[in-house]
Design a protein around this motif. Structure first.
Motif, PDB file in Angstrom:
ATOM      1  N   ASP A   1       3.457 117.318   0.536  1.00 17.57           N
ATOM      2  CA  ASP A   1       2.021 117.477   0.293  1.00 17.57           C
ATOM      3  C   ASP A   1       1.332 116.178   0.704  1.00 17.57           C
ATOM      4  O   ASP A   1       1.011 115.325  -0.118  1.00 17.57           O
ATOM      5  CB  ASP A   1       1.778 117.786  -1.189  1.00 17.57           C
ATOM      6  CG  ASP A   1       0.310 118.107  -1.491  1.00 17.57           C
ATOM      7  OD1 ASP A   1      -0.516 118.009  -0.566  1.00 17.57           O
ATOM      8  OD2 ASP A   1       0.004 118.433  -2.647  1.00 17.57           O
ATOM      9  N   THR A   2       1.119 116.017   2.005  1.00 20.08           N
ATOM     10  CA  THR A   2       0.565 114.778   2.538  1.00 20.08           C
ATOM     11  C   THR A   2      -0.904 114.956   2.882  1.00 20.08           C
ATOM     12  O   THR A   2      -1.396 116.074   3.040  1.00 20.08           O
ATOM     13  CB  THR A   2       1.330 114.325   3.796  1.00 20.08           C
ATOM     14  OG1 THR A   2       1.200 115.347   4.794  1.00 20.08           O
ATOM     15  CG2 THR A   2       2.800 114.110   3.483  1.00 20.08           C
ATOM     16  N   LEU A   3      -1.590 113.845   3.007  1.00 22.83           N
ATOM     17  CA  LEU A   3      -3.012 113.835   3.333  1.00 22.83           C
ATOM     18  C   LEU A   3      -3.219 113.145   4.667  1.00 22.83           C
ATOM     19  O   LEU A   3      -2.585 112.126   4.951  1.00 22.83           O
ATOM     20  CB  LEU A   3      -3.802 113.118   2.238  1.00 22.83           C
ATOM     21  CG  LEU A   3      -3.619 113.664   0.822  1.00 22.83           C
ATOM     22  CD1 LEU A   3      -4.371 112.798  -0.174  1.00 22.83           C
ATOM     23  CD2 LEU A   3      -4.093 115.106   0.727  1.00 22.83           C
ATOM     24  N   GLU A   4      -4.101 113.681   5.462  1.00 21.63           N
ATOM     25  CA  GLU A   4      -4.333 113.143   6.797  1.00 21.63           C
ATOM     26  C   GLU A   4      -5.620 112.322   6.841  1.00 21.63           C
ATOM     27  O   GLU A   4      -6.506 112.443   6.001  1.00 21.63           O
ATOM     28  CB  GLU A   4      -4.441 114.294   7.805  1.00 21.63           C
ATOM     29  CG  GLU A   4      -3.235 115.233   7.800  1.00 21.63           C
ATOM     30  CD  GLU A   4      -1.952 114.550   8.232  1.00 21.63           C
ATOM     31  OE1 GLU A   4      -2.032 113.527   8.943  1.00 21.63           O
ATOM     32  OE2 GLU A   4      -0.869 115.043   7.859  1.00 21.63           O
ATOM     33  N   ASN A   5      -5.716 111.469   7.870  1.00 23.31           N
ATOM     34  CA  ASN A   5      -6.960 110.755   8.199  1.00 23.31           C
ATOM     35  C   ASN A   5      -7.464 109.871   7.067  1.00 23.31           C
ATOM     36  O   ASN A   5      -8.658 109.813   6.780  1.00 23.31           O
ATOM     37  CB  ASN A   5      -8.048 111.760   8.598  1.00 23.31           C
ATOM     38  CG  ASN A   5      -7.644 112.609   9.783  1.00 23.31           C
ATOM     39  OD1 ASN A   5      -7.033 112.105  10.720  1.00 23.31           O
ATOM     40  ND2 ASN A   5      -7.948 113.882   9.732  1.00 23.31           N
ATOM     41  N   ILE A   6      -6.556 109.181   6.409  1.00 24.35           N
ATOM     42  CA  ILE A   6      -6.940 108.236   5.358  1.00 24.35           C
ATOM     43  C   ILE A   6      -6.462 106.860   5.784  1.00 24.35           C
ATOM     44  O   ILE A   6      -5.272 106.617   5.944  1.00 24.35           O
ATOM     45  CB  ILE A   6      -6.332 108.625   4.001  1.00 24.35           C
ATOM     46  CG1 ILE A   6      -6.866 109.988   3.577  1.00 24.35           C
ATOM     47  CG2 ILE A   6      -6.667 107.583   2.944  1.00 24.35           C
ATOM     48  CD1 ILE A   6      -6.227 110.536   2.329  1.00 24.35           C
TER      49      ILE A   6
END
Length: 403
Positions: free
Chosen positions: A391-396
């Motif tokens: 569960d990763t987050l992009e564009n940070i």
């Protein structure tokens, strides 16, 4: 979203997380002269004590705020000459060691450009808002707590000690809405997207009016109606004021319980108990905040290590079951607090707590995006566990573990 890492890399990364927990719990033993040639003025992020200080002893010279491991994990730097973890410098490179065993090379966190910019009224922006990683800034509007006058300080807290030791040296003062808005604008132009406004205890009426003024001034200055803001507040006696924070433009809200055990709450947080309607009002406030802001947009921190693990996990489960991002933070006995020189639990105790708490949050439907949006720094154990589970987050900015 990305696929879960293979077992070998997952094992290696979990080991690095465990080292990170140990470094935070036990501090760093490093000769401060190692850092004399670091360019804190222009290049590297220096500790600024705007609200608390996390070094295990008081130390007045310049120290780094954080460093990163080869996998990108962000390690907070807390000075402790007695720690088994230490930093050495060899051939212009820095290494983290456990006793004499080399663990890995480290890179100190770089300083955002906005730190050296100056507000209209002549203050360095780095004293207004501190960069805390992964596109986030934290703004401590006040570096003192009014509970000191009533002898009702939270017993783990050293905010007033921090002001006494560092405020004059580092030019930390009360922040007005205009200088906050200017600083937010500069930080957001550099890629930041989230902010938390927090500080010491002030009377409820002043707190509401101040937070609304800050939100409206940020909106006017930046032109953004949604500025990714979290208001960190005490439990109000009048729950209807919660709607005012939402109407003012805050996307999220935080009310930190600190302690779940009802009797211990009254002892550890006497001011929060006496001045904010008591324990039940804190829980009712969090429930009402979820009704107003929505599930996953309300956060509550616990000071982990002052009550039994089972009791704390009960609190994480109860709050997250109705939509609160309930987060245990590792308790560090802070110099100047009533619990200074006490001992925190072992690193192994904390690691087990974090793993079990993470499973509870996931079971209760708290996503990584909700966790990220609601918390006020990068590098909490949970962020990285979400990543390891895919569960990763992009564009940070500064967020990616894998480079």
């Amino acid at each position: 979203m990305t696929a879960k890492r293979d077992n070998q890399s997952e094992k290696e990364l979990l080991k690095e997380l465990e080292i990170r927990a140990g470094v935070f719990n036990e501090g760093i033993n490093a000769d401060p002269s190692l850092f004399h040639n670091l360019d804190f003025k222009n290049e590297y992020l220096e500790q600024i004590h705007a609200c608390f200080f996390n070094n295990h002893i008081s130390y007045a010279d310049s120290l780094p705020q954080a460093f990163r491991s080869p996998n990108g994990y962000r390690f907070a730097f807390a000075f402790d000459p007695a720690s088994r973890f230490n930093i050495v410098k060899e051939k212009e490179k820095f290494y983290l060691r456990e006793a004499k065993e080399y663990l890995f090379e480290i890179k100190f966190e770089h300083k955002p450009k906005y730190y050296n910019k100056i507000t209209t009224n002549g203050k360095f922006m780095g004293t207004i808002a501190q960069y805390v990683g992964s596109s986030k800034i934290s703004i401590a509007y006040s570096n003192e707590c009014a509970l000191l006058e009533k002898n009702m300080d939270c017993r783990f807290c050293n905010i007033n000690e921090t002001k006494a030791k560092y405020a004059e040296k580092q030019n930390i003062e009360w922040k007005n809405a205009g200088e906050i808005a200017e600083t937010v604008g500069a930080a957001y132009n550099e890629g930041c997207t989230h902010l938390t406004v927090t500080g010491g205890f002030i009377p409820e009426r002043r707190e509401v009016d101040y937070y609304i003024d800050v939100a409206e001034t940020i909106q006017d200055y930046t032109g953004m109606q949604d500025f990714g803001g979290t208001a960190c507040i005490g439990a109000p006696q009048d729950l209807s004021v919660i709607e005012r924070y939402k109407e003012a433009g805050y996307s999220r809200i935080a009310t930190n319980m600190e302690i779940w055990d009802k009797n211990l709450f009254k002892y550890i947080c006497p001011g929060k108990d006496a001045m904010c309607g008591g324990y039940d009002n804190w829980v009712n406030t969090l429930r009402h905040e979820v009704e107003v802001f929505g599930k996953g947009n309300v956060r509550s921190y616990f000071v982990a290590g002052l009550e039994t693990k089972d009791t704390l996990l009960e609190g994480v489960d109860e709050l997250s079951s109705f939509g609160v991002v309930a987060v245990p933070q590792m308790w560090m006995p802070k110099p100047g607090s009533a619990l200074a020189e006490h001992r925190a639990p072992t690193t192994e105790w904390f690691i087990d707590l974090m793993h079990r708490s993470y499973k509870i949050l996931v079971r209760n439907g708290i996503t990584h995006e909700q966790f990220y949006n609601s918390t006020n720094d990068e590098g909490r154990f949970f962020d990285y566990l979400y990543d390891l589970d895919g569960d990763t987050l992009e564009n940070i900015a500064d967020y990616r573990i894998y480079v």
